[in-house]
Design an enzyme around this catalytic site. Structure first.
Site, PDB file in Angstrom:
ATOM      1  N   GLY A   1       0.791  -1.225   0.000  1.00  0.00           N
ATOM      2  CA  GLY A   1       0.000   0.000   0.000  1.00  0.00           C
ATOM      3  C   GLY A   1       0.824   1.276   0.000  1.00  0.00           C
ATOM      4  O   GLY A   1       0.264   2.360  -0.113  1.00  0.00           O
TER       5      GLY A   1
ATOM      6  N   SER B   1      -2.457 -15.543   3.156  1.00  0.00           N
ATOM      7  CA  SER B   1      -1.744 -15.377   1.893  1.00  0.00           C
ATOM      8  C   SER B   1      -0.246 -15.173   2.135  1.00  0.00           C
ATOM      9  O   SER B   1       0.603 -15.851   1.554  1.00  0.00           O
ATOM     10  CB  SER B   1      -2.357 -14.183   1.155  1.00  0.00           C
ATOM     11  OG  SER B   1      -1.493 -13.698   0.167  1.00  0.00           O
TER      12      SER B   1
ATOM     13  N   SER C   1      -0.795  -2.279  -8.058  1.00  0.00           N
ATOM     14  CA  SER C   1       0.115  -1.207  -7.654  1.00  0.00           C
ATOM     15  C   SER C   1       0.983  -0.799  -8.844  1.00  0.00           C
ATOM     16  O   SER C   1       1.016  -1.497  -9.851  1.00  0.00           O
ATOM     17  CB  SER C   1       0.995  -1.701  -6.503  1.00  0.00           C
ATOM     18  OG  SER C   1       2.021  -2.532  -6.988  1.00  0.00           O
TER      19      SER C   1
ATOM     20  N   ASP D   1     -10.626  -6.673   0.959  1.00  0.00           N
ATOM     21  CA  ASP D   1      -9.402  -6.873   1.690  1.00  0.00           C
ATOM     22  C   ASP D   1      -9.809  -7.463   3.008  1.00  0.00           C
ATOM     23  O   ASP D   1     -10.435  -6.818   3.820  1.00  0.00           O
ATOM     24  CB  ASP D   1      -8.783  -5.488   1.939  1.00  0.00           C
ATOM     25  CG  ASP D   1      -7.305  -5.504   1.633  1.00  0.00           C
ATOM     26  OD1 ASP D   1      -6.766  -6.591   1.403  1.00  0.00           O
ATOM     27  OD2 ASP D   1      -6.707  -4.418   1.631  1.00  0.00           O
TER      28      ASP D   1
END
Lengths: 512, 512
Positions: free
Chosen positions: B177, B273, B208, B265
């Site tokens: 992020g 993950s 991203s 999310d």
């Protein structure tokens, strides 16, 4: 931005309720792979744009690097000429996905949220996975009663709303799950013969072996343009046509295309789906049929009652007079499952044939009777007798023939079921104690129904009937060898019947 | 069933993580439309089968009525010769969808449920909408700690697990992020130069503007086959390669391909993950970086702490020594966002260039220091000094060069950013009080990063710096005219910077 244009091309691929765009990997204007991970792009022509999922193509015979291909649905929606110049843009996720994410987090949504979601879905801005996210989110923490009301209203406003300008416009809906249950094809002619306006449009099967529209299609046209349909309804007071041509609550069709294959079923979605469609069709009096049984959608009385309250709550607030009947859903209704076999049953009832399936006749008369009692001139409790009189006198058959003529009679249909068939036999003697609705529907479906009209299942024994070992329970018909083999394999796994003792027959909790 | 066969054909369409089969509407053997509504079919060759979504085709140049086409991924997965005979069957929904439906209803799932789901996803038996249903269901009512542990274990077991046969195998992961945050490219050479084994594989960007693998690709090859990679790691004690060639926790990649575009999310999914990937890569010591800031993924300290506990709970039960650091996530790290611009920053730090971005240097040293302290021979608190010494002495640069050589050096790369550029200017004087991570990442992405390596954003001012009206805040580089225009349009809507008063700068809650 004229340099940024691609040439529009229609690709002959039917992507079924999802817009797909095809771009060559070596596209001359855009980086195809850069767009792909974002999963959706906007395709623009003049001031108009649509959203589509992007597939990257390596084959120049499908699209060249200077072209942008669109699947059949997407091409139709964009409504541009082949060869026109289109540009593409990064598509932001639909704004209303914010509301979906809030729902995922357990928040209660407002009417405006549901409106925004509904609008974005209607405009094909949601991918299937986004629709799945919405459906699961609103099924899981559940929608409360007010949210279901908001959703219903939002779905209703997603398309056209018909106005018949009459104070008594009636309709009937069954929540489904019972194969063979073709009561609409009987009660529509009965109710219309009584003179009430019943503009019933029907669905095609999605995961069931036949919808009323699939079955009616044996006898007449069912794809009618809205103007023609309107004329028929005014003339005959009723119709038995497919509802897909009218743009009534279109968001419902899109949600159903995701909900059914996922096999998720939320009460809130169901209530909103049914009521928005019926309200959009202009009904103001509605009878809802909730079958209850061990293999029906609703398995317990308490569940049926909760569902009834929900229908009543939303219906009352949207100005529709609504009554709910809870019916016997322990087994299929009638004998035939699949279009041609169901038509046979329906015609036997209309013709007062002594071999007609009693349960189909009785249920249709009961439902028609309840609808006829919406008529202020009919005394409470008299509806059934009126319906029976209309059926026995042949007036229902006459009305059915008139509707068939009006919709466009099929001249040389055959009621002969598929030539390939096999029988399933009782493995012991006793009485039939269970006929699994779900399994029998599945067998008929795998045998080819509803696409192959003459495929399906013909029940030879119903609940409570005695059988001796080796006696046939039902016959499966197919038109194609592959389907025949699929069905045979399925029956061998589990035929869907149980033979046992009289006392093992599940009770029906239902009294009309 | 030899009469039931279709001829297999590869269709040059890349359908991105979803198997698609193409059948002509007039298919000679099967009723294409009957299969379509079911949404999935099984394609069988010899004893092997795969599942695919069906698209119906009307164009014989794509598939003929005697053929069955498969998209690139599906074709590869079926692994049959073009021209072979294939048969198709109705695909039942994956059995584990029952567990997903139970989760939708709020049930707690068992380890076996998660194993079944994971296996079905790995074998491509789930459509994207089914994966969306699983993700939303497990995000909404949430997974409890034990369920997250089960999911992690199930994901771990979905692929290969590496064993380095050393007691100290370290790794680092940032929950993401924060654009420009290329600390891996600094701490890997530092830690490897210290002699610790750090077999770090990196990801490519999905949503991203660049992943470490995308950025490293400027300097060296990153797509290495697992054998070669193994050799490099043994020789250099570290690597900076793409992780996609090893089959580590493959179910993760599939879930991410749905989760990211949906923008959902869930903490449980994230923990499972990250940990399944790191465990599969054979790490036994792991540093997790959680940046906190108003526009970071984690916006509050309390949230970061809850996440830390979750990592610790699962990590402890899967035998990985895990430490969590909470870092300053108020703004991008470094100046460049996008592959080439980030490489420039990284090389400046490695070369001890006085113009190197201080925040990138400091953060990398802090993280490297913490990892070095996993070494039992290093005294607590000494890691940072060791890391700094390795960097300042040029040993980090030397190790980086060795890794680049080993992976396959790119000879004539250029660090020149894209020729098309524009600057965004301060609209008033003051200090920079906010740089929106999400918006800046989005701008870089729209400008073409990471596909176009030289595209991205170059920050000229960071948080707390004074600016005067009209001074440039950042520069956007693009390689293609279309992207340039997309980015310009986006910046005009909201440039992502706020100028205000010193006191408006959000506090950093973080102390290392």
């Amino acid at each position: 931005m004229s340099a940024e244009n691609l040439i529009l091309r229609q690709i002959g691929i039917d992507t079924y309720h999802e817009n797909v765009a095809y771009m060559h990997r070596d596209c001359e204007v855009y980086r195809a792979e850069g767009f792909q991970a974002l999963s959706k792009i906007a395709i623009c022509i003049n001031q108009h744009h649509i959203l589509a999922v992007l597939n990257v193509v390596d084959d120049r015979s499908i699209v060249t690097p200077g072209e942008l291909g669109l699947s059949l649905q997407a091409f139709k929606q964009l409504n541009g000429e082949p060869g026109s110049a289109v540009s593409i843009e990064h598509a932001e996720p639909p704004i209303s996905m914010d509301a979906v994410r809030r729902k995922i987090n357990g928040e209660r949504l407002s009417f405006n949220d549901f409106m925004a979601i509904s609008q974005d879905i209607v405009k094909s801005r949601y991918s299937k996975m986004e629709m799945a996210a919405f459906l699961v989110a609103s099924g899981q923490t559940g929608l409360d009663r007010d949210e279901i009301l908001y959703l219903t209203r939002a779905m209703l406003q997603s398309g056209e709303i018909l106005d018949w300008k009459e104070s008594l416009v009636v309709d009937k809906h069954c929540i489904g799950g019972i194969p063979g249950n073709r009561t609409s094809m009987l009660l529509v002619p009965i109710v219309a013969a009584h003179g009430m306006l019943i503009p019933k449009t029907s669905s095609r099967a999605i995961t069931s072996p036949s919808g009323t529209a699939d079955t009616m299609e044996i006898l007449s046209q069912v794809n009618l343009d809205p103007l023609k349909l309107n004329e028929i309804i005014h003339q005959e007071r009723g119709c038995l046509a497919w509802g897909g041509t009218a743009k009534l609550a279109p968001v419902d069709d899109k949600l159903i295309s995701v909900e059914r294959p996922l096999g998720i079923d939320s009460k809130g979605q169901m209530v909103a789906s049914i009521l928005s469609k019926k309200l959009a069709a202009g009904s103001n009096h509605l009878l809802i049929d909730i079958p209850v049984g061990p293999t029906a959608k609703v398995r317990h009385m308490r569940e049926a009652l909760a569902l009834r309250k929900l229908f009543e709550f939303v219906g009352d607030r949207l100005n529709i007079h609504l009554e709910v009947v809870i019916t016997d859903g322990r087994q299929p209704i009638g004998c035939g499952i699949g279009p041609v076999l169901e038509v046979r049953d329906v015609l036997q009832v209309l013709e007062n044939d002594p071999d007609a399936p009693t349960d189909l006749r009785q249920k249709s008369l009961q439902l028609a009777g309840r609808i006829i009692e919406f008529d202020p001139d009919v005394r409470g409790g008299q509806g059934y007798a009126i319906a029976r009189d209309i059926l026995d006198s042949g007036r229902a058959m006459a009305k059915m023939n008139a509707i068939i003529e009006a919709q466009g009679k099929k001249e040389d249909y055959s009621l002969k079921p598929g030539e390939l068939f096999f029988e399933v036999f009782a493995d012991k003697s006793g009485v039939v104690t269970q006929i699994d609705n779900f399994k029998l529907a599945h067998i008929a479906r795998i045998a080819g129904a509803p696409m192959d009209k003459r495929s399906g299942v013909d029940l030879l024994k119903k609940l409570g009937e005695s059988v001796t070992e080796g006696e046939p329970l039902y016959r499966v018909h197919a038109e194609f060898e592959a389907d025949f083999q699929f069905a045979e394999k399925l029956c061998a796994q589990d035929c869907g019947y149980q033979i046992g003792d009289e006392k093992d027959i599940p009770k029906s909790f239902v009294a009309f």
